[in-house]
Every structure is written in structure tokens, then in C-alpha cells.
Write a protein that holds these residues in place. Structure first.
Motif: not given
Length: 519
Positions: A294-315
Motif C-alpha cells: 500500500d503506497i499510502a502506508v509507505r508514504r505515511a511512514l516517511v512523513k510520520g517519523i520525527n527524525r530531529p526528535e530521534l537526535q535527542t536519544i542518539l549517541s
């Protein structure tokens, strides 16, 4: 003669010292005790793809060329010089004289030919090297020290491929072994160390080869290695690895997790860190299954992740992904705009595709919940945060920590709804290796425009043309959610204060040839 025209890496991004500062002259001798975070599984570098295995395999095999981790330049190793001709269809290598495998047989043109042909024959078991040799027409040996490799089509990536340990050379006796025997350690290479023993989930022991004398042109010294031996120990728990390093029960921890970095720094222990070129850690949907298709699900996965927020717990040595390729990869272009956090846009995509929020917030369509299982083996800290972010847009990411062998078996049989990994290579052709529909086809998808783009990117030596094609391929892969980038990995390790000369090579794997122990 020429080196690569298309590798022009501005910086290898050494995030911390790649080797400890040498306070004295190198000292020969000693056994280096090295902790791995998991079972290597398969020690054969022509088959293996995980760091634990390749950190061992690199020490027992040499390659035709080497790659400078700072500049990306291809430099001599077992080949003293080479020529690339006929629009990158013909590669001629002149071999170094006097090189032998550990069984005494020569590393000559016939041995190189046998290795390349054996890799092609191995097919999918050689998941990386076989793609580097895709389209091989023939290998000719006009004399004992000259190898001519011909391809049916332009193959601009091949010169860099000859520097990888996936193309490391093995003796003919090794090539005659079964693939499983090779995985279990029946390996003879021409490297500075020889394998003495290997016990799954416990240890691997290497001994110095005393007659070694053909190190890469990047090496810090000539002759044999300084160390008498290297003892690799599998220590799965990060806290145990950290405690063992502090107490000097081990000399090197190859995998330092973010929570342990400050502890080691407080002890004054050197941290080694380097960003890994190639594919960043990403999700890869299985598109032959209903939800992944389902391309809509795949595209939603790309948009639904807040990558800058991940930075707060990364090395502190890692960063949120800004593209499908890491920033240390040649021809990298920033795709942050394509990865922008857009939960409203993700929700609209899912709404329009008929995925409606259920009573618990998880979306439902035709009575089926939008649940995606993720089975993984890596020691990562951010997947639970990704799980929370996706739940906010109505996707239930179901996490299951497993072991590498089980995950790989399910991957190979197409049972994983979502694959999760990174893949290191200091060349953007890694995209073609992983995504080409007629090749590895990580998504199990049908052919599309991106396949033509990837094929053309492998056929040109012109840097500007190749950069545009790589950029277009990344755009298409992100646009349709064939990959959902998360984090740009940095390999982070640590050593005792008495360890010197240890450094990462261009693929961010450890090179022990120049390493020595201060007594």
C-alpha cells in the motif's frame, strides 16, 4: 593508468580520533583482547555482511586495492597499478610480486580469476560481491601478474568494489570448500593474520603471520603486524563490555552504546568513532505483502517519523538521517526536505486510502488493523520512540527483538513485513545493490523508473552525470516509500589507554595491522 575518476569524498568524517595518539615507538608482541557485541555467524568475508564478521575477515584477507577513508581515493594494495578502459567495461590490474596465501600458494592472476569466478558462481550467498561483478563477461590472465576483467556493460563502481573486503582474496583450497565450511572458519587468505579457532557465540582467535610483507599503501608500517595475536570475545551485554574495558579484562570494545559513552569518557578511555558511508539505518517494506504494498502506508511512514526528535536519544556521534545515503558517501545530496516530519500529511494519506482510526487509535481498513511487525537483532535505542511517533498517526509498529540468524533466515525467505538495517559501502552504487528489481530487490517490488536510473548511474564515469542520477534514484525511492530512513549510523568503539594505532578503514570496519600494545 588511473585511479577512480568518480570517488571524490571531501571528508571521511572522523568524528573522534581514529587512532590513539602514539606516545612512544610501536612495540611488537602481545595478545589484543577484543569484545564483539554478537556472534559473527559467518567468517567468510565474501559471504558476510555484518560488522562482527567483517572486523575479523578483514584481518585475514587482502584486496586488490584499498580506499583512503579521508579522501575516498582508491590506492594500491595487491595491485600496484591499474587501467580503466572502454568506458569502464575493461579493468586491467598489475599484481604485486611475491605475495602468497597462508598455505604458501601464490596470489597470482590465476588466483584472482578463480576468486572472481567463484563469487559469481556463489550468487545470492555473496550478497554484496556478486552484485559488484554483475555482468561479468570474462577474466583474462595474459601473464602471472596481469588480470584483465571485462564486463558486458559499463561498470563504473567496480574499481571501488575491488577495495572492499567482500572482494577479499582467498586461496584456491578455500574456494574448493563448501560455503558452510567457509562460514565456520575454514579460510585461508593472504592477510597479516591467520584464523586459529572459531566457536560460535564465544570467540575467534587469530595469530600473526610472520612472513607477511605486502601491506596496503595506506598502512603505517611495512613488514608483519605488531601484535602476536588477536582474541575476539563475544560479549553481548553492553554494560559488561564497558566494565570489562575499564577493568582491563579486554583491550577493545567494538560496540559502545550511547549510555556508556560518558562512563568511558569519565575514565579517560579513548573513544573511536566514524560515520558509516552507504545506506543509513532504514525500514524497507515488503511490498508483495498487503500492507507493504500500500503506497499510502509507505508514504505515511516517511512523513510520520520525527527524525530531529530521534537526535535527542542518539549517541553524540550519530545523527538523524538526512537522506537514504550517509553524508560520508560519495555524491551524497541532502534530502531533508523529503524527510520532513508531517503528521498531518501522513494522516491525510491514510484517511484518503481508507485507513480510519479505530477505538484504540490504531487505524483499521476492511476490518484489518494497521499493524506492522518489526523483528530485529541490532542494539539500538530509538525504535521505541519511533514506535510512539507512528502510533500517533495510527500505525501499530510491533517490535520483537530477536537474533541475527533468525532475522536473516526470515528475511531471505521473504517473511519479514519490514526489514531494518544499514549497509556500509563507500560508493553510492550501494543503492543499485539493494534496490534493483532484477537484483537483490529488498522490497520484492515490480520494476519501475528507478531501475533504469540505477542502471544508468552504474554506467557512467562522469561525476556530474552520476551525481544527478544518484540524486534522482534517492528521490524516487523516498517518494514512494521504498525506504524509510531513520538514523545515520556511526561506528563507536573504545580502547584501553595502552592500545595504539587502531583505526577504521573506509568502510568503518577496524584495521588491526598497525595496532600495538604499550607494555
Amino acid at each position: 593508468m588511473q585511479c577512480s575518476k568518480f570517488l571524490n569524498l571531501a571528508a571521511a568524517l572522523l568524528l573522534c580520533g581514529a587512532a590513539t595518539v602514539q606516545a612512544a615507538e610501536p612495540q611488537a608482541g602481545g595478545v589484543l583482547k577484543v569484545a564483539l557485541d554478537g556472534d559473527p555467524q559467518c567468517l567468510d568475508p565474501q559471504q558476510a555482511g555484518n560488522n562482527t564478521a567483517l572486523n575479523i575477515g578483514r584481518q585475514i584477507t587482502d584486496s586488490l586495492t584499498d580506499q583512503d577513508p579521508r579522501t575516498g581515493a582508491i590506492v594500491p594494495w595487491l595491485a600496484t597499478r591499474w587501467a580503466v578502459e572502454d568506458d569502464s567495461r575493461r579493468f586491467t590490474f598489475v599484481l604485486r610480486e611475491g605475495v602468497s596465501f597462508a598455505d604458501g600458494t601464490p596470489v597470482d592472476a590465476d588466483a584472482v580469476k578463480a576468486n572472481f569466478e567463484a563469487i559469481v558462481k556463489m550468487g545470492a550467498r555473496s550478497s554484496l560481491a556478486s552484485t559488484y561483478l554483475a555482468g561479468l563477461e570474462n577474466v583474462q590472465t595474459p601473464d602471472a601478474h596481469t588480470v584483465v576483467v571485462r564486463f558486458k556493460q559499463a561498470n563504473a563502481q567496480f574499481l571501488q568494489a575491488t577495495s572492499t573486503m567482500s572482494m577479499g582474496l582467498l586461496s584456491k583450497a578455500t574456494l574448493a570448500k563448501s560455503y558452510d565450511e567457509r562460514c565456520q572458519g575454514q579460510l585461508i587468505g593472504s592477510g597479516p593474520f591467520v584464523l586459529q579457532s572459531f566457536v560460535h557465540n564465544q570467540s575467534a582467535k587469530l595469530a600473526r603471520r610472520n612472513d607477511y610483507g605486502w601491506a596496503s599503501s595506506l598502512a603505517g608500517h611495512s613488514g608483519r603486524a605488531y601484535l602476536d595475536a588477536i582474541e575476539f570475545r563475544v560479549i553481548a551485554e553492553s554494560g559488561v563490555r564497558t566494565g570489562s574495558l575499564i577493568s582491563r579484562q579486554i583491550d577493545v570494545n567494538t560496540s559502545v552504546l550511547p549510555q556508556d559513552e560518558k562512563v568511558l569518557q569519565a575514565q579517560g578511555l579513548p573513544i573511536l568513532a566514524r560515520s558509516n558511508p552507504g545506506l543509513v539505518y532504514s525500514f524497507y517494506p515488503q511490498e508483495s505483502l498487503p500492507i507493504g504494498g500500500d503506497i499510502a502506508v509507505r508514504r505515511a511512514l516517511v512523513k510520520g517519523i520525527n527524525r530531529p526528535e530521534l537526535q535527542t536519544i542518539l549517541s553524540q556521534y550519530q545523527r538523524a538521517a538526512t537522506s537514504l545515503l550517509a553524508q560520508t558517501t560519495p555524491l551524497y545530496i541532502d534530502h531533508s526536505a523529503d524527510l520532513a516530519y508531517d503528521p498531518e500529511g501522513a494522516a491525510k494519506l491514510l484517511d484518503d486510502a481508507g485507513w480510519k482510526p479505530g477505538a484504540d487509535g490504531i487505524r483499521v481498513k476492511d476490518g484489518k488493523r494497521l499493524a506492522i511487525a518489526l523483528e530485529y537483532w541490532q542494539s539500538v535505542t530509538y525504535l521505541e520512540l519511533v514506535q510512539q511517533q507512528l502510533r500517533a498517526i495510527g500505525i501499530d509498529l510491533q517490535l520483537k527483538k530477536s537474533v541475527i540468524g533468525q532475522v536473516n533466515a526470515k528475511r531471505d525467505s521473504g517473511q519479514l513485513a519490514l526489514q531494518f538495517y544499514n549497509l556500509t559501502r563507500a560508493d553510492p552504487d550501494i543503492l543499485r545493490t539493494v534496490f534493483l528489481a532484477s537484483g537483490r530487490n529488498v522490497n520484492f517490488r515490480q520494476p519501475a523508473e528507478v531501475d533504469d536510473v540505477l542502471a544508468r548511474s552504474a554506467g557512467t564515469l562522469d561525476t556530474d552525470t552520476r551525481r544527478k542520477l544518484v540524486d534522482r534514484a534517492v528521490t524516487l525511492l523516498l517518494r514512494d516509500g521504498h525506504a524509510i530512513p531513520l538514523v545515520e549510523l556511526a561506528t563507536v568503539g573504545a580502547t584501553g589507554k595502552n592500545v595504539h594505532g587502531l583505526h577504521y578503514e573506509a568502510s568503518s570496519r577496524l584495521q588491526f595491522f598497525d595496532t600495538w600494545i604499550e607494555k
